[in-house]
Design a protein around this motif. Sequence first.
Motif, PDB file in Angstrom:
ATOM      1  N   MET A 152       0.827  -1.203   0.000  1.00 28.44           N
ATOM      2  CA  MET A 152       0.000   0.000   0.000  1.00 28.44           C
ATOM      3  C   MET A 152       0.863   1.255   0.000  1.00 28.44           C
ATOM      4  O   MET A 152       2.054   1.200   0.310  1.00 28.44           O
ATOM      5  CB  MET A 152      -0.882   0.049   1.264  1.00 28.44           C
ATOM      6  CG  MET A 152      -1.770  -1.136   1.498  1.00 28.44           C
ATOM      7  SD  MET A 152      -2.620  -0.970   3.101  1.00 28.44           S
ATOM      8  CE  MET A 152      -3.672  -2.422   3.063  1.00 28.44           C
ATOM      9  N   ASN A 153       0.212   2.388  -0.270  1.00 32.72           N
ATOM     10  CA  ASN A 153       0.911   3.651  -0.061  1.00 32.72           C
ATOM     11  C   ASN A 153       0.956   3.915   1.447  1.00 32.72           C
ATOM     12  O   ASN A 153       0.153   3.355   2.215  1.00 32.72           O
ATOM     13  CB  ASN A 153       0.239   4.794  -0.827  1.00 32.72           C
ATOM     14  CG  ASN A 153      -1.111   5.194  -0.251  1.00 32.72           C
ATOM     15  OD1 ASN A 153      -1.204   5.636   0.890  1.00 32.72           O
ATOM     16  ND2 ASN A 153      -2.170   5.052  -1.050  1.00 32.72           N
ATOM     17  N   PRO A 154       1.904   4.721   1.938  1.00 30.48           N
ATOM     18  CA  PRO A 154       2.089   4.898   3.381  1.00 30.48           C
ATOM     19  C   PRO A 154       0.841   5.357   4.131  1.00 30.48           C
ATOM     20  O   PRO A 154       0.556   4.863   5.231  1.00 30.48           O
ATOM     21  CB  PRO A 154       3.207   5.945   3.463  1.00 30.48           C
ATOM     22  CG  PRO A 154       3.964   5.787   2.188  1.00 30.48           C
ATOM     23  CD  PRO A 154       2.944   5.422   1.164  1.00 30.48           C
ATOM     24  N   ASP A 155       0.090   6.293   3.574  1.00 34.41           N
ATOM     25  CA  ASP A 155      -1.092   6.811   4.277  1.00 34.41           C
ATOM     26  C   ASP A 155      -2.169   5.746   4.436  1.00 34.41           C
ATOM     27  O   ASP A 155      -2.803   5.640   5.489  1.00 34.41           O
ATOM     28  CB  ASP A 155      -1.656   8.029   3.526  1.00 34.41           C
ATOM     29  CG  ASP A 155      -0.743   9.235   3.598  1.00 34.41           C
ATOM     30  OD1 ASP A 155      -0.165   9.470   4.677  1.00 34.41           O
ATOM     31  OD2 ASP A 155      -0.572   9.926   2.582  1.00 34.41           O
ATOM     32  N   GLU A 156      -2.365   4.955   3.403  1.00 34.07           N
ATOM     33  CA  GLU A 156      -3.364   3.881   3.471  1.00 34.07           C
ATOM     34  C   GLU A 156      -2.960   2.856   4.529  1.00 34.07           C
ATOM     35  O   GLU A 156      -3.791   2.379   5.310  1.00 34.07           O
ATOM     36  CB  GLU A 156      -3.489   3.207   2.098  1.00 34.07           C
ATOM     37  CG  GLU A 156      -4.564   2.133   2.031  1.00 34.07           C
ATOM     38  CD  GLU A 156      -4.602   1.424   0.675  1.00 34.07           C
ATOM     39  OE1 GLU A 156      -5.453   0.535   0.515  1.00 34.07           O
ATOM     40  OE2 GLU A 156      -3.766   1.760  -0.200  1.00 34.07           O
ATOM     41  N   LEU A 157      -1.662   2.524   4.566  1.00 38.20           N
ATOM     42  CA  LEU A 157      -1.188   1.525   5.533  1.00 38.20           C
ATOM     43  C   LEU A 157      -1.336   2.023   6.965  1.00 38.20           C
ATOM     44  O   LEU A 157      -1.805   1.297   7.854  1.00 38.20           O
ATOM     45  CB  LEU A 157       0.278   1.180   5.244  1.00 38.20           C
ATOM     46  CG  LEU A 157       0.918   0.161   6.192  1.00 38.20           C
ATOM     47  CD1 LEU A 157       0.233  -1.195   6.076  1.00 38.20           C
ATOM     48  CD2 LEU A 157       2.415   0.026   5.913  1.00 38.20           C
ATOM     49  N   THR A 167      -7.510   8.267   9.190  1.00 37.43           N
ATOM     50  CA  THR A 167      -7.896   7.932   7.818  1.00 37.43           C
ATOM     51  C   THR A 167      -6.776   8.295   6.852  1.00 37.43           C
ATOM     52  O   THR A 167      -5.883   9.088   7.174  1.00 37.43           O
ATOM     53  CB  THR A 167      -9.178   8.689   7.408  1.00 37.43           C
ATOM     54  OG1 THR A 167      -8.884  10.093   7.358  1.00 37.43           O
ATOM     55  CG2 THR A 167     -10.306   8.428   8.391  1.00 37.43           C
ATOM     56  N   GLU A 168      -6.847   7.721   5.661  1.00 37.53           N
ATOM     57  CA  GLU A 168      -5.847   7.989   4.635  1.00 37.53           C
ATOM     58  C   GLU A 168      -5.826   9.469   4.266  1.00 37.53           C
ATOM     59  O   GLU A 168      -4.758  10.051   4.014  1.00 37.53           O
ATOM     60  CB  GLU A 168      -6.153   7.131   3.402  1.00 37.53           C
ATOM     61  CG  GLU A 168      -5.133   7.248   2.297  1.00 37.53           C
ATOM     62  CD  GLU A 168      -5.462   6.361   1.103  1.00 37.53           C
ATOM     63  OE1 GLU A 168      -4.785   6.506   0.061  1.00 37.53           O
ATOM     64  OE2 GLU A 168      -6.395   5.540   1.212  1.00 37.53           O
TER      65      GLU A 168
END
Length: 568
Positions: free
Chosen positions: A229-234, A262-263
């Motif tokens: 995933m991208n960092p924010d999603e993770l 949240t992302e």
Amino acid sequence: MKKPVIEFNNYSFKYHSQVDPTLKDLSLTILEGEKVLIVGPSGSGKSTIGHCINGLVPFSYKGDVIGSLKIKGEEAKDLDIFSLSKIVGTVLQDPDGQFIGLTVGEDIAFSLENDCIEQKSMVALVEEVAEMVEMDRFLSSSVHHLSGGQKQRVSLAGVMVDHVDVLLFDEPLANLDPATGKYAMELIDRIQKETNKTVIIIEHRLEDVLHIDVDRIIVMDDGRIVADMNPDELLASNILEEIHIREPLYVKAAKYAGCEVTEEMKPSKPLSFAVDKEKLIAWYESTDSIIPRGKSEPILELNEIAFQYHAGHETIQGVSFSIEKGEMVSLIGKNGAGKSTISKLICGFEKPSSGTIYFDGQDITKDTIKERSERIGMVLQNPNHMISKHMIFDEVALGLVIRGVPEQEIKERVESVLKICGLYPFRNWPISALSFGQKKRVTIASVLVLDPEIIILDEPTAGQDLRHFTEIMDFLVELNRNGKTIIIITHDMHLMLEYTPRAIVIDSGKKIADESATTVLTDAEIIKQANLKETSLFELAKRAGIREPKEFIGRFIRYDKEVRKNWQ
């Protein structure tokens, strides 16, 4: 459209020395110019992925491969190690294991010499790459006289000079002080942007890597990819928490306070992370404050200690401090500040040029190494400098054997310590089969088993995942509760905050501070002078309007430790 550089397709790998596969049915594509971070617990397979990419699997580490791995469109199994080295450049966790030349210039030029590059061109290439990593002023310097950060830059230059397509970093932050680690990440980021190389980083210190932008984070557990995933999603998910990988501290504090993450809140960026201030303050006010430790008698005292390796240059300059019985203290400072030298003086490996050392009130300045070893145990930063046996059990048992301890007692004590250090399943393994982090645990076990009164540990948790970090530190805490005095030399600021109420700060061979850990990490002058880094918890507390950021940090640390006590 970006082309794939690395392609794993239904890929599995099993070392010949193991029963079960380390990598299980991996499918992963990394594109040209991507910056990818791979994280996971120890033994999850993340280092093995690196070994597959750079060719150490199967050329150095033998095993069985199922599935496909393509490097720049070619099957890796059809490429030899030399061809792979021209595509993938690896910067190792321990730069000393990578050096060939005696000087910086010679080491950077090694690959070019092998390729029989004409000397004039070679000099120009070396100077160009050295300038890129800001080591052009050190070309004639010995690689062995460099700081940890400088060594890492030389290793990077040594692979970049080949114009490789992929730069693979194996735990680049493990042995660096906080500010140097921050600079190292900025250097990696700058070089990637200037050259558009594909960058793969394998690292435990997630928050420190996220100082720069990464495109994706690959999360490994038990040989499988559990997230890509991208960092924010993770960070908005609970995946890291579920497999016991340390989340950025400011994110963990927000989650403890019941804030929704949240992302869209951009949790990978602490300065733009929009946290619910009211919930954070309410959580802070509901948690317990820290109870200061009571005073006791000093067990170790250094009085105006001075030392020099070379005439005319004092490495240690008039250092004085005392350690109380049962204390757990951090000794911190930048790479090359003199921390390890002070520990050598305490253990008797080096003799001070002036000053006095007292143990329990007695002058031990002239005591031999053997006499001091009965009271003081030392775990070195580099495990390869301590290991002398081939098998794990024999290495841990060596000190007891030398002391004439009965065989049955040796077996019981060694097995007990191996369990604590997470090494019991490997007790009959050869040490050569272990990772750097596992070797580190072997050396810790070999000292702990001797039961000294003072234990000095130089970077005890470097290269350890959060679970093993917690196991080792909880074991040290238990020893500390039972009266052991523990001195930890570390660059890990969270370790210092979490486990050592007091920190002694060294810079250029001088003591510049002897304060509480939270005071040190909230003092801008000390942080700057000693190459430290302000904790993200401090900034979070200030942004939330908490009047006592130091108290907020202390309460978070206490709360977080209690949560991890419930881990099975």
